[in-house]
Design a protein around this motif. Structure first.
Motif, PDB file in Angstrom:
ATOM      1  N   LEU A  10      46.248  56.023  34.955  1.00 58.00           N
ATOM      2  CA  LEU A  10      45.522  54.777  34.753  1.00 58.00           C
ATOM      3  C   LEU A  10      46.501  53.610  34.781  1.00 58.00           C
ATOM      4  O   LEU A  10      47.470  53.591  34.025  1.00 58.00           O
ATOM      5  CB  LEU A  10      44.784  54.791  33.419  1.00 58.00           C
ATOM      6  N   THR A  11      46.257  52.661  35.656  1.00 52.34           N
ATOM      7  CA  THR A  11      47.130  51.494  35.774  1.00 52.34           C
ATOM      8  C   THR A  11      46.397  50.245  35.273  1.00 52.34           C
ATOM      9  O   THR A  11      45.171  50.234  35.145  1.00 52.34           O
ATOM     10  CB  THR A  11      47.552  51.274  37.237  1.00 52.34           C
ATOM     11  N   THR A  12      47.160  49.198  35.015  1.00 50.82           N
ATOM     12  CA  THR A  12      46.528  47.945  34.589  1.00 50.82           C
ATOM     13  C   THR A  12      45.630  47.395  35.694  1.00 50.82           C
ATOM     14  O   THR A  12      44.607  46.769  35.408  1.00 50.82           O
ATOM     15  CB  THR A  12      47.597  46.892  34.218  1.00 50.82           C
ATOM     16  N   ARG A  13      45.988  47.641  36.953  1.00 49.01           N
ATOM     17  CA  ARG A  13      45.147  47.179  38.071  1.00 49.01           C
ATOM     18  C   ARG A  13      43.806  47.910  38.057  1.00 49.01           C
ATOM     19  O   ARG A  13      42.755  47.298  38.273  1.00 49.01           O
ATOM     20  CB  ARG A  13      45.871  47.402  39.399  1.00 49.01           C
ATOM     21  N   ILE A  14      43.816  49.214  37.819  1.00 49.27           N
ATOM     22  CA  ILE A  14      42.567  49.969  37.751  1.00 49.27           C
ATOM     23  C   ILE A  14      41.680  49.434  36.631  1.00 49.27           C
ATOM     24  O   ILE A  14      40.484  49.199  36.814  1.00 49.27           O
ATOM     25  CB  ILE A  14      42.851  51.473  37.550  1.00 49.27           C
ATOM     26  N   LEU A  15      42.260  49.221  35.460  1.00 49.64           N
ATOM     27  CA  LEU A  15      41.484  48.742  34.321  1.00 49.64           C
ATOM     28  C   LEU A  15      40.920  47.339  34.579  1.00 49.64           C
ATOM     29  O   LEU A  15      39.770  47.047  34.228  1.00 49.64           O
ATOM     30  CB  LEU A  15      42.351  48.742  33.055  1.00 49.64           C
ATOM     31  N   ALA A  16      41.737  46.481  35.211  1.00 54.47           N
ATOM     32  CA  ALA A  16      41.273  45.127  35.518  1.00 54.47           C
ATOM     33  C   ALA A  16      40.128  45.155  36.525  1.00 54.47           C
ATOM     34  O   ALA A  16      39.153  44.401  36.402  1.00 54.47           O
ATOM     35  CB  ALA A  16      42.429  44.287  36.047  1.00 54.47           C
ATOM     36  N   LEU A  17      40.246  46.022  37.526  1.00 52.17           N
ATOM     37  CA  LEU A  17      39.196  46.120  38.539  1.00 52.17           C
ATOM     38  C   LEU A  17      37.906  46.668  37.944  1.00 52.17           C
ATOM     39  O   LEU A  17      36.805  46.228  38.312  1.00 52.17           O
ATOM     40  CB  LEU A  17      39.671  46.995  39.705  1.00 52.17           C
ATOM     41  N   ILE A  18      37.998  47.625  37.039  1.00 51.87           N
ATOM     42  CA  ILE A  18      36.800  48.162  36.393  1.00 51.87           C
ATOM     43  C   ILE A  18      36.077  47.061  35.621  1.00 51.87           C
ATOM     44  O   ILE A  18      34.856  46.927  35.684  1.00 51.87           O
ATOM     45  CB  ILE A  18      37.163  49.344  35.466  1.00 51.87           C
ATOM     46  N   ALA A  19      36.839  46.255  34.890  1.00 46.71           N
ATOM     47  CA  ALA A  19      36.239  45.149  34.139  1.00 46.71           C
ATOM     48  C   ALA A  19      35.572  44.155  35.091  1.00 46.71           C
ATOM     49  O   ALA A  19      34.447  43.683  34.844  1.00 46.71           O
ATOM     50  CB  ALA A  19      37.308  44.457  33.299  1.00 46.71           C
ATOM     51  N   GLU A  20      36.249  43.838  36.195  1.00 50.34           N
ATOM     52  CA  GLU A  20      35.718  42.886  37.171  1.00 50.34           C
ATOM     53  C   GLU A  20      34.442  43.414  37.814  1.00 50.34           C
ATOM     54  O   GLU A  20      33.434  42.695  37.942  1.00 50.34           O
ATOM     55  CB  GLU A  20      36.782  42.619  38.240  1.00 50.34           C
ATOM     56  N   ILE A  21      34.476  44.682  38.220  1.00 48.99           N
ATOM     57  CA  ILE A  21      33.316  45.284  38.889  1.00 48.99           C
ATOM     58  C   ILE A  21      32.137  45.396  37.931  1.00 48.99           C
ATOM     59  O   ILE A  21      30.990  45.148  38.318  1.00 48.99           O
ATOM     60  CB  ILE A  21      33.702  46.662  39.460  1.00 48.99           C
ATOM     61  N   SER A  22      32.403  45.754  36.693  1.00 51.88           N
ATOM     62  CA  SER A  22      31.319  45.872  35.708  1.00 51.88           C
ATOM     63  C   SER A  22      30.606  44.538  35.538  1.00 51.88           C
ATOM     64  O   SER A  22      29.371  44.478  35.441  1.00 51.88           O
ATOM     65  CB  SER A  22      31.872  46.365  34.374  1.00 51.88           C
ATOM     66  N   GLU A  23      31.376  43.449  35.507  1.00 45.77           N
ATOM     67  CA  GLU A  23      30.776  42.120  35.404  1.00 45.77           C
ATOM     68  C   GLU A  23      29.969  41.793  36.658  1.00 45.77           C
ATOM     69  O   GLU A  23      28.859  41.247  36.581  1.00 45.77           O
ATOM     70  CB  GLU A  23      31.868  41.074  35.194  1.00 45.77           C
ATOM     71  N   GLN A  24      30.514  42.146  37.827  1.00 46.44           N
ATOM     72  CA  GLN A  24      29.802  41.882  39.076  1.00 46.44           C
ATOM     73  C   GLN A  24      28.493  42.662  39.144  1.00 46.44           C
ATOM     74  O   GLN A  24      27.468  42.148  39.603  1.00 46.44           O
ATOM     75  CB  GLN A  24      30.690  42.265  40.273  1.00 46.44           C
ATOM     76  N   ILE A  25      28.517  43.916  38.687  1.00 45.30           N
ATOM     77  CA  ILE A  25      27.313  44.741  38.698  1.00 45.30           C
ATOM     78  C   ILE A  25      26.254  44.136  37.779  1.00 45.30           C
ATOM     79  O   ILE A  25      25.064  44.111  38.113  1.00 45.30           O
ATOM     80  CB  ILE A  25      27.631  46.189  38.286  1.00 45.30           C
ATOM     81  N   GLY A  26      26.695  43.616  36.630  1.00 45.67           N
ATOM     82  CA  GLY A  26      25.763  42.961  35.726  1.00 45.67           C
ATOM     83  C   GLY A  26      25.081  41.782  36.388  1.00 45.67           C
ATOM     84  O   GLY A  26      23.859  41.599  36.271  1.00 45.67           O
ATOM     85  N   GLN A  27      25.855  40.986  37.105  1.00 47.29           N
ATOM     86  CA  GLN A  27      25.289  39.827  37.797  1.00 47.29           C
ATOM     87  C   GLN A  27      24.333  40.258  38.902  1.00 47.29           C
ATOM     88  O   GLN A  27      23.251  39.682  39.075  1.00 47.29           O
ATOM     89  CB  GLN A  27      26.417  38.971  38.377  1.00 47.29           C
ATOM     90  N   LEU A  28      24.729  41.293  39.652  1.00 46.94           N
ATOM     91  CA  LEU A  28      23.895  41.755  40.757  1.00 46.94           C
ATOM     92  C   LEU A  28      22.606  42.387  40.237  1.00 46.94           C
ATOM     93  O   LEU A  28      21.538  42.199  40.820  1.00 46.94           O
ATOM     94  CB  LEU A  28      24.661  42.768  41.614  1.00 46.94           C
ATOM     95  N   THR A  29      22.696  43.119  39.136  1.00 48.32           N
ATOM     96  CA  THR A  29      21.508  43.743  38.562  1.00 48.32           C
ATOM     97  C   THR A  29      20.506  42.689  38.124  1.00 48.32           C
ATOM     98  O   THR A  29      19.287  42.854  38.289  1.00 48.32           O
ATOM     99  CB  THR A  29      21.895  44.635  37.371  1.00 48.32           C
ATOM    100  N   GLN A 242      39.023  47.979  44.724  1.00 54.24           N
ATOM    101  CA  GLN A 242      39.024  46.623  45.274  1.00 54.24           C
ATOM    102  C   GLN A 242      38.008  46.504  46.405  1.00 54.24           C
ATOM    103  O   GLN A 242      37.395  45.449  46.584  1.00 54.24           O
ATOM    104  CB  GLN A 242      40.433  46.201  45.727  1.00 54.24           C
ATOM    105  N   ALA A 243      37.795  47.591  47.170  1.00 55.56           N
ATOM    106  CA  ALA A 243      36.786  47.554  48.225  1.00 55.56           C
ATOM    107  C   ALA A 243      35.388  47.398  47.629  1.00 55.56           C
ATOM    108  O   ALA A 243      34.553  46.643  48.154  1.00 55.56           O
ATOM    109  CB  ALA A 243      36.861  48.830  49.075  1.00 55.56           C
ATOM    110  N   LEU A 244      35.130  48.086  46.530  1.00 53.08           N
ATOM    111  CA  LEU A 244      33.851  47.940  45.836  1.00 53.08           C
ATOM    112  C   LEU A 244      33.663  46.503  45.341  1.00 53.08           C
ATOM    113  O   LEU A 244      32.573  45.934  45.439  1.00 53.08           O
ATOM    114  CB  LEU A 244      33.775  48.913  44.664  1.00 53.08           C
ATOM    115  N   SER A 245      34.737  45.921  44.819  1.00 53.62           N
ATOM    116  CA  SER A 245      34.667  44.551  44.321  1.00 53.62           C
ATOM    117  C   SER A 245      34.339  43.581  45.447  1.00 53.62           C
ATOM    118  O   SER A 245      33.503  42.685  45.288  1.00 53.62           O
ATOM    119  CB  SER A 245      35.986  44.162  43.648  1.00 53.62           C
ATOM    120  N   VAL A 246      34.982  43.752  46.598  1.00 46.08           N
ATOM    121  CA  VAL A 246      34.706  42.889  47.749  1.00 46.08           C
ATOM    122  C   VAL A 246      33.249  43.039  48.189  1.00 46.08           C
ATOM    123  O   VAL A 246      32.558  42.052  48.462  1.00 46.08           O
ATOM    124  CB  VAL A 246      35.659  43.218  48.917  1.00 46.08           C
TER     125      VAL A 246
END
Length: 344
Positions: A10-29, A242-246
């Motif tokens: 687990l890297t800090t980049r992975i954790l940051a991306l998970i947080a970012e994607i979770s927020e994006q999913i909330g907005q999209l939902t 990052q691809a999921l985030s994009v």
């Protein structure tokens, strides 16, 4: 509990991306009911299928893929046309599969590869190497180990308490590493990641992340190679997140549209529909003149392809996309949308 645990740091980049994607999913939902119209879902599915097959060297354009799925005649290699039909049928059956079931995995492969290879729906019975050009970049495990490795991986998938975003990415990497089938491994791995994600959040069933991978194809293969060298999936997980985030950013970009009628109708597509509504079928040069464009690549990217993918327009000669006589016309859905846009 499964005893197998895929190696991952687990890297800090992975954790940051998970947080970012979770927020994006909330907005999209929150936007899901307004944005996820049948037309938009079909458009995203077409983009998914076109991109996933293009990664595997299918040469059909998105216009041709759209025409195939609309039941129109297309001039193309029979195998490539069959790949499109199979992929669409498999993605449409997504809700039927259980992600941790070996039987469902094999059934999905049989549907995806039916008529394309002899041993569809069966694990491979021969050794396989993965090449980029003439260079061997990965030698998959011997066929005698495939069933055992896949059973371990599927058991882990069913038991894992890791975050679903991580699980989906790790699974895809491990699946590609095992390479369980004689052919179709890449598209199966991407399909199964979509299945895992859709079982976590239904809004992700139609997210065309494959289109992002297609645009970043060199980085995709580089991430797979880096993970092989490290003997753990970490680089690939970072790439896929990052691809999921994009892909989520692109999906959320449609939020500026408020009328469900125009969910697929950007300003450029609206201008295109208006031109065809007034003038009837037009050649591409005449269409460009109508909307005031001179750069063909821009016109194709922002006007023509989105309208074709959304089944708003169609070719008059779909069997010969490059015909000098080729024109574009409104579909029945396009006529209805154009009329409603005009009265809005």
């Amino acid at each position: 509990m499964s005893r197998y645990q895929p190696p991952l740091t687990l890297t800090t980049r992975i954790l940051a991306l998970i947080a970012e994607i979770s927020e994006q999913i909330g907005q999209l939902t929150a936007l899901d009911e307004r944005l996820q119209t049948p037309q938009l879902r079909r458009s995203n599915r077409i983009r998914t299928i076109h991109a996933s097959l293009a990664i595997e060297n299918n040469t059909l354009s998105i216009e041709q893929v759209t025409a195939v799925l609309a039941g129109r005649r297309v001039l193309g290699l029979p195998r490539e046309i069959q790949e499109v039909r199979n992929a669409f049928a498999t993605y449409e059956a997504l809700a039927e599969w259980r992600s941790s079931s070996r039987a469902d995995l094999l059934r999905a492969h049989e549907l995806l590869m039916g008529g394309l290879i002899d041993d569809c729906g069966q694990f491979r019975r021969a050794g396989v190497g993965i090449y980029r050009g003439e260079k061997l970049v990965h030698m998959a495990p011997p066929p005698s180990r495939v069933a055992h490795l896949m059973d371990d991986l599927l058991a882990w998938l069913g038991d894992s308490d890791w975050h679903p975003l991580i699980v989906s990415c790790v699974f895809q990497y491990e699946f590609e590493f095992i390479h369980p089938f004689a052919d179709g491994n890449g598209r199966m791995g991407r399909l199964w990641q979509t299945l895992i994600l859709s079982q976590w959040r239904s809004v992700l069933a139609y997210l065309p992340v494959e289109a992002v991978i297609r645009e970043q194809q060199d980085a995709y293969y580089a991430a797979l190679s880096a993970a092989d060298h490290l003997a753990e999936s970490t680089p690939f997980v970072e790439f896929m997140l990052q691809a999921l985030s994009v892909a989520l950013k692109e999906a959320a970009a449609t939020e500026s549209v408020t009328d469900p009628v125009t969910d697929l109708v950007t300003d450029p597509v609206g201008k295109l529909l208006a031109a065809l509504h007034v003038n009837g079928p037009l050649k591409i040069s005449d269409l460009m003149a109508e909307v005031g464009l001179v750069h063909k690549a821009t016109f194709r990217a922002n006007y023509l392809k989105p309208a074709l993918a959304a089944d708003l327009i169609e070719m008059t000669h779909p069997e010969s996309p490059s015909s000098p006589a080729q024109k574009y016309r409104l579909t029945p859905h396009g006529k209805q949308t154009a009329a409603r846009l005009k009265s809005a």
